[in-house]
Design an enzyme around this catalytic site. Structure first.
Site, PDB file in Angstrom:
ATOM      1  N   GLY A   1       2.276   2.037  10.734  1.00 43.16           N
ATOM      2  CA  GLY A   1       3.203   3.160  10.589  1.00 43.16           C
ATOM      3  C   GLY A   1       3.892   3.569  11.877  1.00 43.16           C
TER       4      GLY A   1
ATOM      5  CG  ASN B   1      -1.714   1.221   1.420  1.00 41.67           C
ATOM      6  OD1 ASN B   1      -1.819   2.027   0.493  1.00 41.67           O
ATOM      7  ND2 ASN B   1      -2.316   1.381   2.592  1.00 41.67           N
ATOM      8  CD1 TRP B   2       3.480   0.939  -2.785  1.00 39.24           C
ATOM      9  CD2 TRP B   2       3.512   2.005  -4.749  1.00 39.24           C
ATOM     10  NE1 TRP B   2       4.153   0.133  -3.681  1.00 39.24           N
ATOM     11  CE2 TRP B   2       4.192   0.771  -4.905  1.00 39.24           C
ATOM     12  CE3 TRP B   2       3.411   2.840  -5.869  1.00 39.24           C
ATOM     13  CZ2 TRP B   2       4.748   0.356  -6.117  1.00 39.24           C
ATOM     14  CZ3 TRP B   2       3.971   2.430  -7.080  1.00 39.24           C
ATOM     15  CH2 TRP B   2       4.639   1.208  -7.195  1.00 39.24           C
ATOM     16  CE  LYS B   3      -0.007   3.366   4.822  1.00 36.20           C
ATOM     17  NZ  LYS B   3      -0.043   3.560   6.265  1.00 36.20           N
TER      18      LYS B   3
ATOM     19  CD  GLU C   1      -3.549  -2.825   7.322  1.00 37.93           C
ATOM     20  OE1 GLU C   1      -2.428  -3.033   6.865  1.00 37.93           O
ATOM     21  OE2 GLU C   1      -4.198  -1.800   7.078  1.00 37.93           O
TER      22      GLU C   1
ATOM     23  CD  GLU D   1      -3.062   5.323   6.880  1.00 38.39           C
ATOM     24  OE1 GLU D   1      -3.048   5.348   5.645  1.00 38.39           O
ATOM     25  OE2 GLU D   1      -2.135   4.831   7.560  1.00 38.39           O
TER      26      GLU D   1
ATOM     27  CG  HIS E   1      -5.817   1.624   5.234  1.00 33.80           C
ATOM     28  ND1 HIS E   1      -5.394   2.572   6.147  1.00 33.80           N
ATOM     29  CD2 HIS E   1      -4.773   0.786   5.042  1.00 33.80           C
ATOM     30  CE1 HIS E   1      -4.141   2.316   6.477  1.00 33.80           C
ATOM     31  NE2 HIS E   1      -3.737   1.235   5.821  1.00 33.80           N
TER      32      HIS E   1
ATOM     33  N   GLY F   1       2.793  -1.249   4.306  1.00 33.30           N
ATOM     34  CA  GLY F   1       2.802   0.175   3.995  1.00 33.30           C
ATOM     35  C   GLY F   1       4.221   0.657   3.723  1.00 33.30           C
ATOM     36  N   GLY F   2       4.853   1.214   4.760  1.00 29.55           N
ATOM     37  CA  GLY F   2       6.177   1.828   4.616  1.00 29.55           C
ATOM     38  C   GLY F   2       7.196   0.975   3.870  1.00 29.55           C
TER      39      GLY F   2
ATOM     40  CB  SER G   1       5.136  -2.005  11.983  1.00 30.61           C
ATOM     41  OG  SER G   1       4.700  -0.685  12.237  1.00 30.61           O
TER      42      SER G   1
HETATM   43  C1  PEP Z   1      -0.768  -0.041   5.973  1.00 28.29           C
HETATM   44  O1  PEP Z   1      -0.811   1.124   5.607  1.00 28.29           O
HETATM   45  O2  PEP Z   1      -1.673  -0.796   5.622  1.00 28.29           O
HETATM   46  C2  PEP Z   1       0.340  -0.459   6.822  1.00 28.29           C
HETATM   47  C3  PEP Z   1       0.281  -1.638   7.345  1.00 28.29           C
HETATM   48  O3  PEP Z   1       1.381   0.435   7.000  1.00 28.29           O
HETATM   49  P1  PEP Z   1       2.818   0.102   7.675  1.00 28.29           P
HETATM   50  O4  PEP Z   1       3.303  -1.189   7.069  1.00 28.29           O
HETATM   51  O5  PEP Z   1       3.666   1.262   7.326  1.00 28.29           O
HETATM   52  O6  PEP Z   1       2.575  -0.035   9.148  1.00 28.29           O
END
Ligand code: PEP
Length: 265
Positions: free
Chosen positions: A173, A9-11, A167, A97, A95, A234-235, A213
């Site tokens: 994040g 997920n590049w957000k 999640e 967010e 998600h 994500g990251g 994470s």
């Molecule tokens: C996400 O945005 O779905 C996520 C899991 O982010 P991260 O891996 O950065 O925690």
């Protein structure tokens, strides 16, 4: 056998040149990762570019959100058919967010989930508790409420074809990853919920990803859990090497994983 799915997920990150380079790098290295499904979800404006870069390869492309209506006066929104037209085959829905920053409810996520399936997109439906909810011992209750609300009205076949992402919000994040035991407990609960609403066979077919994470150094342990069928990243998905190192952890587990049953995707 549930084939592991590693989804990035590049957000709202990268730019046109960066998205192209990242997609190209992942795609070029992807032949070594056939034991897992690889998916990248770029920002909407780069969807078409990224799907063109990925065309002819095995890495799939997905979107990060959509609206449930087919068309009309919904300024700023895009439909499932529009995403398909841009090369997406998956869409991330609900998600945290979007739930917590944009006010999305289970009912809205449910409408999106049904609309995604109706158009032929595979939804990745996210659920997860806040830190305060976990500390109050409400994780199971939150997961039940979100999953029942977001996944209402699906036929057995569509349930089996839906991907769920657990999640925990406190792990997204933040660098604070759930322990493999915490992840497995919720994943097993989710599978039991599906079994009780449908049947064991349907529940065994659903892929349940962990997100929060996930990094190259913790992926193997998380992906090694019996009910963890992949990761929503994500990251770490913004660096091809890190994303593929996570995929490698799934690849190592996939071939002779006897815990995962036959049948399903
Ligand atoms: C996400 O945005 O779905 C996520 C899991 O982010 P991260 O891996 O950065 O925690």
């Amino acid at each position: 056998m549930r084939k592991p799915l590693i989804a990035g997920n590049w957000k709202m990150n990268t730019d046109g040149a960066g998205a192209t380079a990242l997609a190209r790098s992942i795609s070029e290295q992807s032949p070594g990762y056939g034991a897992v499904d690889l998916l990248v979800c770029p920002p909407l404006c780069y969807l078409k570019t990224v799907s063109s870069v990925l065309a002819g390869g095995t890495v799939m492309c997905g979107a990060q959100n959509m609206y449930w209506e087919k068309n009309g006066a919904f300024t700023g929104e895009v439909s499932a058919a529009m995403l398909l037209d841009c090369g997406a085959t998956f869409v991330i829905l609900g998600h945290s967010e979007r739930r917590h920053l944009m006010g999305e409810t289970d009912e809205m996520v449910n409408k999106k989930t049904l609309a995604a399936h109706a158009a032929g997109l595979t939804p990745i439906v996210c659920v997860g508790e806040l830190l305060a909810e976990r500390e109050a011992g409400k994780t199971a209750e939150v997961i039940r409420r979100q999953s029942e609300g977001s996944l209402a009205g699906l036929s057995e076949e569509l349930m089996a074809a839906t991907v769920i992402a657990y999640e925990p919000v406190w792990a997204i994040g933040t660098g604070k990853v759930a322990t493999p035991q915490q992840a497995e407990e919720v994943h097993a609960d989710l599978r039991k919920l599906i079994a009780s609403r449908y049947n064991a066979e349907t529940a065994e077919r659903v892929r349940i990803l962990y997100g929060g994470s996930v990094k190259p150094d913790n992926a193997a342990e998380l992906l090694g859990q019996a009910n963890v069928d992949g990761a929503l990243v994500g990251g770490a998905s913004l660096k091809a090497d890190d994303f593929l190192a996570i995929a490698a952890a799934g690849t190592l587990l996939a071939p002779d994983d006897t815990k995962r049953p036959a049948g399903g995707t």
